[in-house]
Design a protein around this motif. Sequence first.
Motif, PDB file in Angstrom:
ATOM      1  N   MET A   1       0.846  -1.193   0.000  1.00  0.00           N
ATOM      2  CA  MET A   1       0.000   0.000   0.000  1.00  0.00           C
ATOM      3  C   MET A   1       0.883   1.245   0.000  1.00  0.00           C
ATOM      4  O   MET A   1       1.878   1.313   0.731  1.00  0.00           O
ATOM      5  CB  MET A   1      -0.916   0.008   1.228  1.00  0.00           C
ATOM      6  N   PHE A   2       0.526   2.243  -0.797  1.00  0.00           N
ATOM      7  CA  PHE A   2       1.272   3.497  -0.874  1.00  0.00           C
ATOM      8  C   PHE A   2       1.084   4.283   0.418  1.00  0.00           C
ATOM      9  O   PHE A   2      -0.037   4.504   0.870  1.00  0.00           O
ATOM     10  CB  PHE A   2       0.789   4.307  -2.075  1.00  0.00           C
ATOM     11  N   GLN A   3       2.191   4.679   1.048  1.00  0.00           N
ATOM     12  CA  GLN A   3       2.142   5.394   2.321  1.00  0.00           C
ATOM     13  C   GLN A   3       2.252   6.904   2.100  1.00  0.00           C
ATOM     14  O   GLN A   3       2.990   7.371   1.225  1.00  0.00           O
ATOM     15  CB  GLN A   3       3.291   4.925   3.223  1.00  0.00           C
ATOM     16  N   ARG A   4       1.523   7.675   2.932  1.00  0.00           N
ATOM     17  CA  ARG A   4       1.572   9.136   2.852  1.00  0.00           C
ATOM     18  C   ARG A   4       1.843   9.726   4.246  1.00  0.00           C
ATOM     19  O   ARG A   4       0.916  10.195   4.932  1.00  0.00           O
ATOM     20  CB  ARG A   4       0.266   9.687   2.282  1.00  0.00           C
ATOM     21  N   PRO A   5       3.100   9.688   4.681  1.00  0.00           N
ATOM     22  CA  PRO A   5       3.427  10.263   5.989  1.00  0.00           C
ATOM     23  C   PRO A   5       3.074  11.740   6.103  1.00  0.00           C
ATOM     24  O   PRO A   5       2.885  12.252   7.220  1.00  0.00           O
ATOM     25  CB  PRO A   5       4.941  10.035   6.093  1.00  0.00           C
ATOM     26  N   ARG A   6       2.957  12.438   4.975  1.00  0.00           N
ATOM     27  CA  ARG A   6       2.651  13.862   5.025  1.00  0.00           C
ATOM     28  C   ARG A   6       1.265  14.161   5.573  1.00  0.00           C
ATOM     29  O   ARG A   6       0.980  15.305   5.967  1.00  0.00           O
ATOM     30  CB  ARG A   6       2.781  14.475   3.621  1.00  0.00           C
ATOM     31  N   ARG A   7       0.403  13.143   5.635  1.00  0.00           N
ATOM     32  CA  ARG A   7      -0.941  13.379   6.187  1.00  0.00           C
ATOM     33  C   ARG A   7      -0.867  13.992   7.587  1.00  0.00           C
ATOM     34  O   ARG A   7      -1.716  14.801   7.964  1.00  0.00           O
ATOM     35  CB  ARG A   7      -1.732  12.070   6.258  1.00  0.00           C
ATOM     36  N   LEU A   8       0.120  13.554   8.348  1.00  0.00           N
ATOM     37  CA  LEU A   8       0.235  14.001   9.737  1.00  0.00           C
ATOM     38  C   LEU A   8       1.066  15.265   9.878  1.00  0.00           C
ATOM     39  O   LEU A   8       1.418  15.661  10.988  1.00  0.00           O
ATOM     40  CB  LEU A   8       0.829  12.884  10.594  1.00  0.00           C
ATOM     41  N   ARG A   9       1.386  15.923   8.740  1.00  0.00           N
ATOM     42  CA  ARG A   9       2.149  17.175   8.783  1.00  0.00           C
ATOM     43  C   ARG A   9       1.335  18.348   8.245  1.00  0.00           C
ATOM     44  O   ARG A   9       1.867  19.445   8.076  1.00  0.00           O
ATOM     45  CB  ARG A   9       3.434  17.043   7.962  1.00  0.00           C
ATOM     46  N   GLN A  10       0.065  18.144   7.971  1.00  0.00           N
ATOM     47  CA  GLN A  10      -0.715  19.113   7.205  1.00  0.00           C
ATOM     48  C   GLN A  10      -1.103  20.365   7.974  1.00  0.00           C
ATOM     49  O   GLN A  10      -1.420  21.390   7.383  1.00  0.00           O
ATOM     50  CB  GLN A  10      -1.978  18.440   6.663  1.00  0.00           C
ATOM     51  N   SER A  11      -1.074  20.309   9.300  1.00  0.00           N
ATOM     52  CA  SER A  11      -1.433  21.485  10.095  1.00  0.00           C
ATOM     53  C   SER A  11      -0.612  21.501  11.367  1.00  0.00           C
ATOM     54  O   SER A  11      -0.067  20.476  11.801  1.00  0.00           O
ATOM     55  CB  SER A  11      -2.925  21.467  10.449  1.00  0.00           C
ATOM     56  N   ALA A  12      -0.543  22.690  11.965  1.00  0.00           N
ATOM     57  CA  ALA A  12       0.196  22.814  13.223  1.00  0.00           C
ATOM     58  C   ALA A  12      -0.406  21.927  14.301  1.00  0.00           C
ATOM     59  O   ALA A  12       0.307  21.330  15.110  1.00  0.00           O
ATOM     60  CB  ALA A  12       0.209  24.275  13.675  1.00  0.00           C
ATOM     61  N   GLY A  13      -1.734  21.825  14.313  1.00  0.00           N
ATOM     62  CA  GLY A  13      -2.392  20.984  15.306  1.00  0.00           C
ATOM     63  C   GLY A  13      -2.041  19.518  15.155  1.00  0.00           C
ATOM     64  O   GLY A  13      -1.781  18.823  16.144  1.00  0.00           O
ATOM     65  N   LEU A  14      -2.035  19.011  13.920  1.00  0.00           N
ATOM     66  CA  LEU A  14      -1.649  17.617  13.684  1.00  0.00           C
ATOM     67  C   LEU A  14      -0.193  17.370  14.068  1.00  0.00           C
ATOM     68  O   LEU A  14       0.143  16.343  14.651  1.00  0.00           O
ATOM     69  CB  LEU A  14      -1.880  17.255  12.219  1.00  0.00           C
ATOM     70  N   ARG A  15       0.667  18.329  13.717  1.00  0.00           N
ATOM     71  CA  ARG A  15       2.087  18.154  14.050  1.00  0.00           C
ATOM     72  C   ARG A  15       2.283  18.100  15.562  1.00  0.00           C
ATOM     73  O   ARG A  15       3.069  17.288  16.072  1.00  0.00           O
ATOM     74  CB  ARG A  15       2.911  19.272  13.417  1.00  0.00           C
ATOM     75  N   ARG A  16       1.548  18.948  16.288  1.00  0.00           N
ATOM     76  CA  ARG A  16       1.646  18.899  17.754  1.00  0.00           C
ATOM     77  C   ARG A  16       1.105  17.584  18.299  1.00  0.00           C
ATOM     78  O   ARG A  16       1.639  17.028  19.260  1.00  0.00           O
ATOM     79  CB  ARG A  16       0.878  20.070  18.374  1.00  0.00           C
ATOM     80  N   LEU A  17       0.043  17.076  17.686  1.00  0.00           N
ATOM     81  CA  LEU A  17      -0.604  15.860  18.171  1.00  0.00           C
ATOM     82  C   LEU A  17       0.336  14.660  18.140  1.00  0.00           C
ATOM     83  O   LEU A  17       0.296  13.811  19.035  1.00  0.00           O
ATOM     84  CB  LEU A  17      -1.844  15.575  17.318  1.00  0.00           C
ATOM     85  N   VAL A  18       1.191  14.568  17.126  1.00  0.00           N
ATOM     86  CA  VAL A  18       2.046  13.391  16.968  1.00  0.00           C
ATOM     87  C   VAL A  18       3.513  13.694  17.292  1.00  0.00           C
ATOM     88  O   VAL A  18       4.381  12.870  17.033  1.00  0.00           O
ATOM     89  CB  VAL A  18       1.943  12.820  15.536  1.00  0.00           C
ATOM     90  N   ARG A  19       3.764  14.870  17.877  1.00  0.00           N
ATOM     91  CA  ARG A  19       5.150  15.255  18.195  1.00  0.00           C
ATOM     92  C   ARG A  19       5.753  14.299  19.210  1.00  0.00           C
ATOM     93  O   ARG A  19       5.155  13.991  20.241  1.00  0.00           O
ATOM     94  CB  ARG A  19       5.176  16.691  18.707  1.00  0.00           C
ATOM     95  N   GLU A  20       6.948  13.828  18.931  1.00  0.00           N
ATOM     96  CA  GLU A  20       7.615  12.834  19.773  1.00  0.00           C
ATOM     97  C   GLU A  20       8.401  13.450  20.924  1.00  0.00           C
ATOM     98  O   GLU A  20       8.552  12.834  21.986  1.00  0.00           O
ATOM     99  CB  GLU A  20       8.569  11.998  18.914  1.00  0.00           C
ATOM    100  N   THR A  21       8.943  14.633  20.724  1.00  0.00           N
ATOM    101  CA  THR A  21       9.823  15.254  21.711  1.00  0.00           C
ATOM    102  C   THR A  21       9.252  16.599  22.109  1.00  0.00           C
ATOM    103  O   THR A  21       8.910  17.419  21.249  1.00  0.00           O
ATOM    104  CB  THR A  21      11.236  15.452  21.122  1.00  0.00           C
ATOM    105  N   HIS A  22       9.148  16.825  23.401  1.00  0.00           N
ATOM    106  CA  HIS A  22       8.563  18.064  23.907  1.00  0.00           C
ATOM    107  C   HIS A  22       9.579  18.780  24.804  1.00  0.00           C
ATOM    108  O   HIS A  22      10.094  18.206  25.764  1.00  0.00           O
ATOM    109  CB  HIS A  22       7.284  17.772  24.697  1.00  0.00           C
ATOM    110  N   LEU A  23       9.862  20.028  24.478  1.00  0.00           N
ATOM    111  CA  LEU A  23      10.750  20.873  25.268  1.00  0.00           C
ATOM    112  C   LEU A  23       9.902  21.729  26.190  1.00  0.00           C
ATOM    113  O   LEU A  23       8.963  22.396  25.748  1.00  0.00           O
ATOM    114  CB  LEU A  23      11.583  21.761  24.340  1.00  0.00           C
TER     115      LEU A  23
END
Length: 326
Positions: A1-23
């Motif tokens: 299946m073709f993968q689209r990792p960019r789906r989770l980069r489309q908005s600031a909210g999505l990027r925060r939701l899946v962020r691995e490291t928090h300062l």
Amino acid sequence: MFQRPRRLRQSAGLRRLVRETHLQLDDLIYPLFVMEGENQRVEVPSMPGIYRYSLDLLLEELSTVQELGLSAIALFPLIPDSQKNNQGRESYNPNGLIPRAIRAIKQTFPDLIVITDVALDPYSDQGHDGIVDENGKILNDETVAVLVKQALVQAEAGADLVAPSDMMDGRIGAIRKALDAAEHIQTGILAYSAKYASAYYGPFRDALDSAPKFGDKKTYQMDIANSREAIKEVALDRVEGADIIMVKPALAYLDIIARIKPYTYTPIAAYNVSGEYAMIKAAAQRGWVEEKTIVLETLTSIKRAGADLILTYFAKQVAQLGIKNS
């Protein structure tokens, strides 16, 4: 299946939701330079925005620091030349600059975590972290005996953590034994376990006038080419009683932080050192980089590598940017 990792980069909210490291602010320790005198605030020439403070103005600075949400500081002393000698006697003077500073800080800001440097170089007329014999050799065991006295004086004054930065063999065990014997069982040890003989320390030595008067520090600080040795040093310090272990410097040694992470459950601190700070400041002043974003990227990279805590001269600046605790 073709993968689209960019789906989770489309908005600031999505990027925060899946962020691995928090300062967050609780990750940061703010190094501060204290000196004798009154009403003195002197900028370090090679560290724009960083100052040496007399104790009265240091307390004013700490009021701002606490209001910003920072909870931990590390103290480093600028000692007058008249008080320096090869034996570092001023380092264990109970009425010396650092013990007086600790007492004043704890009286005014009892909840602020105070970390104190344990080393001879600020107090040595030779600029080395240990006692020097007539042949220029750095004496290990004789130095450890002085470091123990220094740590005891700092603990008695109220330091929360003493931080041996000297890299003498056996000093963590000797300090832990002495602290426990003196009933300072709650005083922790932040051990500079993997401290490299780095070229990144120049501005710090400028701030404290503590550059070595001869030679270098390669007989006691670690070889910059070694990584397995860091695991050995960390293991030794843990066995001897370190509560937190340190890697210094941070940026050129992110691989060391990542490498030791699987070997210890002890919290890992990293020192984002003066040379790293000065390079970013210099580049930002020339307009070559955007300071805010590169500072946050730098500190996040240190956290991502595995550091739990970061000593950084950017701590106050980060707090002013609005970074919060979760």
